[in-house]
Design an enzyme around this catalytic site. Structure first.
Site, PDB file in Angstrom:
ATOM      1  N   ASN A  64       0.812  -1.222   0.000  1.00  0.00           N
ATOM      2  CA  ASN A  64       0.000   0.000   0.000  1.00  0.00           C
ATOM      3  C   ASN A  64       0.845   1.271   0.000  1.00  0.00           C
ATOM      4  O   ASN A  64       0.482   2.248  -0.648  1.00  0.00           O
ATOM      5  CB  ASN A  64      -0.968  -0.010   1.186  1.00  0.00           C
ATOM      6  N   HIS A 120     -23.184  36.013 -26.479  1.00  0.00           N
ATOM      7  CA  HIS A 120     -24.353  35.300 -27.037  1.00  0.00           C
ATOM      8  C   HIS A 120     -24.145  34.931 -28.513  1.00  0.00           C
ATOM      9  O   HIS A 120     -25.109  34.865 -29.280  1.00  0.00           O
ATOM     10  CB  HIS A 120     -25.629  36.140 -26.924  1.00  0.00           C
ATOM     11  N   SER A 122     -13.896  15.328 -46.461  1.00  0.00           N
ATOM     12  CA  SER A 122     -15.135  14.562 -46.378  1.00  0.00           C
ATOM     13  C   SER A 122     -15.107  13.489 -47.453  1.00  0.00           C
ATOM     14  O   SER A 122     -14.534  13.685 -48.522  1.00  0.00           O
ATOM     15  CB  SER A 122     -16.323  15.497 -46.593  1.00  0.00           C
ATOM     16  N   LYS A 150     -14.808  20.086 -48.719  1.00  0.00           N
ATOM     17  CA  LYS A 150     -14.733  20.269 -47.266  1.00  0.00           C
ATOM     18  C   LYS A 150     -13.316  20.295 -46.718  1.00  0.00           C
ATOM     19  O   LYS A 150     -12.469  19.488 -47.077  1.00  0.00           O
ATOM     20  CB  LYS A 150     -15.507  19.151 -46.570  1.00  0.00           C
ATOM     21  N   ASN A 160     -12.382  20.367 -42.917  1.00  0.00           N
ATOM     22  CA  ASN A 160     -13.026  20.367 -41.601  1.00  0.00           C
ATOM     23  C   ASN A 160     -12.038  20.512 -40.438  1.00  0.00           C
ATOM     24  O   ASN A 160     -10.923  19.986 -40.492  1.00  0.00           O
ATOM     25  CB  ASN A 160     -13.824  19.067 -41.427  1.00  0.00           C
ATOM     26  N   GLU A 180     -12.309  19.873 -33.005  1.00  0.00           N
ATOM     27  CA  GLU A 180     -13.501  19.231 -32.444  1.00  0.00           C
ATOM     28  C   GLU A 180     -13.123  18.139 -31.446  1.00  0.00           C
ATOM     29  O   GLU A 180     -13.776  17.961 -30.421  1.00  0.00           O
ATOM     30  CB  GLU A 180     -14.361  18.662 -33.575  1.00  0.00           C
ATOM     31  N   TYR A 204      -6.720   1.520   3.456  1.00  0.00           N
ATOM     32  CA  TYR A 204      -6.741   1.065   2.060  1.00  0.00           C
ATOM     33  C   TYR A 204      -7.986   0.237   1.750  1.00  0.00           C
ATOM     34  O   TYR A 204      -8.467  -0.520   2.596  1.00  0.00           O
ATOM     35  CB  TYR A 204      -5.479   0.231   1.765  1.00  0.00           C
ATOM     36  N   GLN A 244      -7.720   0.798  -6.353  1.00  0.00           N
ATOM     37  CA  GLN A 244      -6.993   0.316  -7.531  1.00  0.00           C
ATOM     38  C   GLN A 244      -7.625   0.895  -8.805  1.00  0.00           C
ATOM     39  O   GLN A 244      -6.953   1.140  -9.793  1.00  0.00           O
ATOM     40  CB  GLN A 244      -7.049  -1.211  -7.547  1.00  0.00           C
ATOM     41  N   LYS A 256      -6.455   4.164 -10.762  1.00  0.00           N
ATOM     42  CA  LYS A 256      -5.221   4.187 -11.575  1.00  0.00           C
ATOM     43  C   LYS A 256      -5.525   4.395 -13.060  1.00  0.00           C
ATOM     44  O   LYS A 256      -4.902   5.241 -13.704  1.00  0.00           O
ATOM     45  CB  LYS A 256      -4.481   2.859 -11.362  1.00  0.00           C
TER      46      LYS A 256
HETATM   47  N1  ARG Z   1      -2.415  -3.113  -7.193  1.00  0.00           N
HETATM   48  C1  ARG Z   1      -2.944  -2.653  -5.936  1.00  0.00           C
HETATM   49  C2  ARG Z   1      -3.542  -1.230  -6.095  1.00  0.00           C
HETATM   50  O1  ARG Z   1      -3.269  -0.606  -7.071  1.00  0.00           O
HETATM   51  C3  ARG Z   1      -1.842  -2.663  -4.950  1.00  0.00           C
HETATM   52  C4  ARG Z   1      -2.261  -2.709  -3.552  1.00  0.00           C
HETATM   53  C5  ARG Z   1      -2.896  -3.974  -3.187  1.00  0.00           C
HETATM   54  N2  ARG Z   1      -2.968  -4.036  -1.781  1.00  0.00           N
HETATM   55  C6  ARG Z   1      -3.799  -4.861  -1.141  1.00  0.00           C
HETATM   56  N3  ARG Z   1      -3.765  -4.817   0.132  1.00  0.00           N
HETATM   57  N4  ARG Z   1      -4.598  -5.674  -1.752  1.00  0.00           N
HETATM   58  O2  ARG Z   1      -4.267  -0.793  -5.254  1.00  0.00           O
END
Ligand code: ARG
Length: 397
Positions: free
Chosen positions: A109, A155, A277, A283, A285, A290, A317, A322, A325
């Site tokens: 962790n 506007h 296009s 065109k 564009n 966009e 935790y 997770q 990420k």
């Molecule tokens: N891959 C896990 C995450 O990104 C790492 C931590 C996992 N820890 C646990 N106590 N299960 O959170």
């Protein structure tokens, strides 16, 4: 082998589900986990827990792993769960018992938070560099075309006269605001989380200041539980910054799409920067603008995903984290590329001063006319009414 392997075999379905996308996503973290693990090994060496030879051997193999990662040759298998275990597994394969000692005084962790923080620090620095480059480009643009008059809109209707300098200046100022937030984030990131275990410290004297120095942080993140609790909120703040930058680009993209509208023609995109296009041969564009505009919506949804993920969790935790990420890893390249592409586009934008001047039609000066009367002593509301008469619609006959 998993770090928490205790001799009981785990259901493969459950393993695959809990591991999720980590083997793919964690590729980005390998070099950072190696860097943090080297600092950790040196700290254990300084504390007399590892011998000098053990530290050297661990650092040598960690460098080998980082080199493999740079060539995309370090694989993380589902069976290893994530980058942290994959690295420990490799160290143990190469060094036997010495490899098994690397996890002394740490938890996955605090490992994941440390690797992520090093990663964020680098990427944020890259975003800052791109923003500075873009700001420089905008300053040059303003220098070149600043004095050209431009209708100011509200506007989506003509409002009052302005200049290219004021218009570009608004985006320079918005990016400066974003940079202000970015620097606040850099300061939040500049606290070393390593050595806090799973949020409750470790029953060994860990020299956290040593780890901070080794990893280039100017201070430590003091409270160990806060280290864990700040996973999620920190990512939310990061994504808030990234979505703010993308929102600045979203507005700029909107303005450019409007100002390059052939009917207005204030600016023109070189054909090489436009797309065609499949059916309409004429065109040209502004797809690139966009997409930049559209990505702001993705950024906002990534921010929301991360913000809501860390609500309703008690301290400590949780595996939910997770899932924070992926959104961050997805957001960085969008913002980096958008900044690069927008800078490139602005550098190649053609200004048509004659079209800008032609667009400076009388109604833009209505407010100015009112104030001319005000300066002659006429009450504002009376002056306003008098000038308004000039712009009244002809009654239908
Ligand atoms: N891959 C896990 C995450 O990104 C790492 C931590 C996992 N820890 C646990 N106590 N299960 O959170």
């Amino acid at each position: 082998m998993r770090l928490w392997e205790k001799g009981i075999s785990i259901d493969q379905k459950i393993l695959a589900f809990t591991v999720g996308e980590d083997p793919r996503l964690d590729q980005a973290l390998i070099v950072y986990d190696c860097r943090a693990s080297k600092a950790h090994a040196r700290m254990l060496g300084a504390a007399g827990i590892l011998t000098g030879e053990e530290v050297d051997a661990l650092c040598r193999v960690l460098e080998e792993i980082a080199a493999l990662a740079r060539e995309g040759r370090f694989s993380i298998d589902t069976v290893h769960e994530d980058v942290h275990t994959a690295i420990e597994h490799y160290l143990t394969q190469k060094l036997g018992d010495t490899g098994k000692k690397i996890h002394t005084a740490r938890s996955r962790n605090d490992q994941v938070v440390t690797a992520l923080r090093l990663f964020y620090r680098d990427r944020l620095w890259g975003v800052e560099k791109r923003m500075q480059g873009f700001l420089k480009g905008l300053a040059e643009f303003s220098q070149r075309y600043g004095e050209t008059p431009l209708p100011g809109y509200s506007h989506t209707r003509k409002a009052m006269p302005t200049t290219i300098k004021v218009w570009v200046g608004a985006f320079q100022a918005a990016l400066e605001d974003d940079l202000f937030l970015l620097q606040a984030l850099q300061s939040l990131l500049d606290r070393c989380p390593a050595g806090t275990g799973a949020g409750y410290g470790v029953p060994l004297a860990v020299d956290r200041e040593f780890l901070a120095r080794e990893l280039g942080f100017s201070r430590i993140q003091e409270n160990p539980l806060h280290v864990q609790n700040s996973r999620g909120p920190l990512e939310g703040n990061l994504l808030h910054l990234l979505s703010n930058i993308q929102l600045t680009l979203n507005r700029l993209a909107g303005d450019l799409i409007f100002f390059t509208l052939p009917e207005l023609g204030f600016f023109e995109l070189p054909e090489a920067l436009t797309t065609g296009s499949s059916i309409m041969p004429q065109k040209k564009n502004p797809d690139v603008l966009e997409l930049i505009r559209g990505y702001a919506h993705r950024l906002l949804s990534l921010e929301m995903e991360v913000r809501t993920l860390s609500t309703n969790l008690i301290s400590g935790y949780h595996r939910d984290l997770q899932l924070t990420k992926g959104p961050v890893l997805q957001a960085f390249p969008i913002v980096e590329q958008s900044l690069e592409v927008m800078a490139h586009l602005c550098q190649n934008l053609r200004v048509r001063p004659e079209n800008c001047r032609r667009a400076m039609t009388p109604e833009l000066y209505a407010t100015e006319q009112v104030y001319r009367l005000v300066k002659q002593g006429i009450p504002f509301r009376e002056a306003y009414r008098r000038i308004a008469q000039q712009f009244r619609e002809e009654p239908e006959t």
